[in-house]
Write a protein that holds these residues in place. Structure first.
Motif, PDB file in Angstrom:
ATOM      1  N   ILE A 272       2.282   4.589  -3.917  1.00  7.65           N
ATOM      2  CA  ILE A 272       2.359   5.912  -3.418  1.00  7.65           C
ATOM      3  C   ILE A 272       3.228   7.246  -3.550  1.00  7.65           C
ATOM      4  O   ILE A 272       2.467   7.794  -4.602  1.00  7.65           O
ATOM      5  CB  ILE A 272       2.188   5.878  -1.912  1.00  7.65           C
TER       6      ILE A 272
ATOM      7  N   TYR B  58       1.710  10.306   1.105  1.00  7.32           N
ATOM      8  CA  TYR B  58       1.592  10.737  -1.071  1.00  7.32           C
ATOM      9  C   TYR B  58       1.509  12.844  -0.317  1.00  7.32           C
ATOM     10  O   TYR B  58       2.453  13.018  -1.719  1.00  7.32           O
ATOM     11  CB  TYR B  58      -0.048  11.139  -0.641  1.00  7.32           C
ATOM     12  N   PHE B  59       1.452  13.134   0.781  1.00  3.61           N
ATOM     13  CA  PHE B  59       1.753  14.733   0.625  1.00  3.61           C
ATOM     14  C   PHE B  59       2.800  14.811   0.570  1.00  3.61           C
ATOM     15  O   PHE B  59       3.979  15.744   0.155  1.00  3.61           O
ATOM     16  CB  PHE B  59       0.633  14.953   1.209  1.00  3.61           C
TER      17      PHE B  59
ATOM     18  N   ILE C 126      -1.500   7.992   2.674  1.00  4.33           N
ATOM     19  CA  ILE C 126      -2.202   9.325   2.490  1.00  4.33           C
ATOM     20  C   ILE C 126      -1.360  10.718   3.730  1.00  4.33           C
ATOM     21  O   ILE C 126      -1.239  11.535   3.123  1.00  4.33           O
ATOM     22  CB  ILE C 126      -3.372   9.868   3.378  1.00  4.33           C
TER      23      ILE C 126
ATOM     24  N   GLN D  35      -3.503   2.700   4.914  1.00  3.29           N
ATOM     25  CA  GLN D  35      -4.128   3.530   4.489  1.00  3.29           C
ATOM     26  C   GLN D  35      -4.022   5.425   4.826  1.00  3.29           C
ATOM     27  O   GLN D  35      -3.506   6.329   3.666  1.00  3.29           O
ATOM     28  CB  GLN D  35      -5.639   3.343   4.364  1.00  3.29           C
ATOM     29  N   HIS D  36      -3.712   4.988   6.075  1.00  2.00           N
ATOM     30  CA  HIS D  36      -3.525   6.938   6.981  1.00  2.00           C
ATOM     31  C   HIS D  36      -2.018   6.817   6.918  1.00  2.00           C
ATOM     32  O   HIS D  36      -1.520   8.111   7.227  1.00  2.00           O
ATOM     33  CB  HIS D  36      -3.420   6.836   8.035  1.00  2.00           C
TER      34      HIS D  36
ATOM     35  N   THR E 149       0.790  -1.566  -0.033  1.00  2.00           N
ATOM     36  CA  THR E 149       0.152   0.278  -0.231  1.00  2.00           C
ATOM     37  C   THR E 149       0.836   1.447   0.185  1.00  2.00           C
ATOM     38  O   THR E 149       0.833   2.566  -0.891  1.00  2.00           O
ATOM     39  CB  THR E 149      -0.586   0.096   1.248  1.00  2.00           C
TER      40      THR E 149
ATOM     41  N   SER F 129       2.833   9.905  -6.449  1.00  2.00           N
ATOM     42  CA  SER F 129       3.181  11.445  -6.001  1.00  2.00           C
ATOM     43  C   SER F 129       3.458  12.574  -7.117  1.00  2.00           C
ATOM     44  O   SER F 129       3.262  13.442  -7.785  1.00  2.00           O
ATOM     45  CB  SER F 129       3.833  11.496  -4.844  1.00  2.00           C
TER      46      SER F 129
END
Length: 315
Positions: A106, A170-171, A167, A163-164, A102, A110
């Motif tokens: 990512i 990603y940023f 996230i 998932q967290h 997962t 990006s």
């Protein structure tokens, strides 16, 4: 009258001699001045050569320090993720692989996001980068589907954590890629290297047991069926159609996942040299997006080029 004419003839000859001597002296002066100017120009060129060598050496030192700092940060970030995985997934391999896959895909999301932004703003276009990064995310997605089929996402906590973290990453990588693509690619290389080592260790410890297990259906379809264009696309270190896996059991699946991670490492290594990535399906005489010398690959590169750019002297 005869004496008068002889006198004037003698005067004219004398003037001609003086004029010739003066002309010779003027020519000598011109030659000497031109020689001095050339010598001065040579000195300027030698001085500029020394200055350029000094500037290049100073820029190389700064670049080495920048690379060292970037890689140190990336290693620290990767180690933090590894410690989290070691705490929660010491004896839960498939759940660990689910979280790892997962996170692993990512960075490619990006990269594509920032590249689309650059293209939309008209700054530069990198068609091969978009193709390869999408193929990499496509490959990682199938790794994730395999882990889900093996039950790696069975628990709510595992899905929540993966998932967290995804996230947040990603940023973080969007910012990192805009700041320094080289740093972002090195971070992704660190993640892929950890994935390779994890799968390699798992195969060595559980090889006999894996050979008894059936291969997931999604793995058979991805590696052996249909159009394998996307499978070849992310493997930039080898020509297309040069790798065709055989999937007969679960052992073969993990062998190929491990080999995929190795190919990701090679691609991320190549990406750290600006403009070095090329799609394996691209032909040399195709239309290639040629980046001008003024192109900046990120904020750090733009600052470096602005500092190292020669100062134009106005006379």
């Amino acid at each position: 009258m005869i004496l008068h004419r002889s006198f004037w003839i003698w005067i004219r000859k004398l003037c001609r001699v003086e004029a010739n001597v003066l002309q010779e002296n003027e020519e000598k002066v011109v030659v000497e001045e031109s020689f001095k100017r050339n010598s001065f120009a040579d000195n300027e060129e030698n001085g500029s050569g020394r200055n350029s060598s000094e500037e290049s050496s100073s820029s190389s030192v700064l670049e080495k320090w920048a690379i060292k700092i970037e890689q140190s940060i990336n290693i620290a970030l990767t180690d933090s993720v590894i410690k989290i995985l070691d705490i929660f997934y010491r004896d839960r391999d498939y759940a660990r692989f689910y979280v790892l896959e997962t996170i692993a895909r990512i960075p490619y999301f990006s990269f594509i996001s920032v590249l689309h932004l650059y293209e939309s703003c008209g700054w530069w276009r990198k068609a091969d980068y978009l193709k390869v990064h999408f193929a990499e995310s496509w490959n990682e997605m199938h790794h994730l589907l395999i882990m889900e089929e093996l039950g790696g996402n069975a628990l709510w906590f595992d899905r929540f954590l993966a998932q967290h973290i995804a996230i947040f990453y990603y940023f973080m990588i969007v910012f990192m890629y805009a700041l320094s693509p080289r740093m972002a690619y090195h971070f992704s290389e660190c993640v892929e290297m950890h994935a390779f080592e994890t799968y390699d260790k798992f195969i060595k410890l559980n090889g006999d047991e894996l050979k008894k297990g059936p291969a997931p259906e999604v793995a058979i379809k991805y590696y052996t069926e249909g159009d394998l264009y996307m499978f070849d696309e992310f493997q930039t270190s080898r020509p297309p159609n040069s790798r065709r896996p055989k999937i007969e059991n679960l052992y073969d699946v993990f062998i190929n996942i491990r080999d995929d991670e190795a190919e990701h490492c090679k691609t991320m290594k190549a990406c750290q040299t600006h403009g070095n990535l090329r799609s394996p399906h691209s032909v040399e005489d195709d239309n290639v997006c040629i980046m001008p010398d003024t192109d900046c690959e990120g904020i750090v590169d733009c600052i470096k080029k602005s500092v190292n750019s020669p100062v134009v002297k106005v006379e």
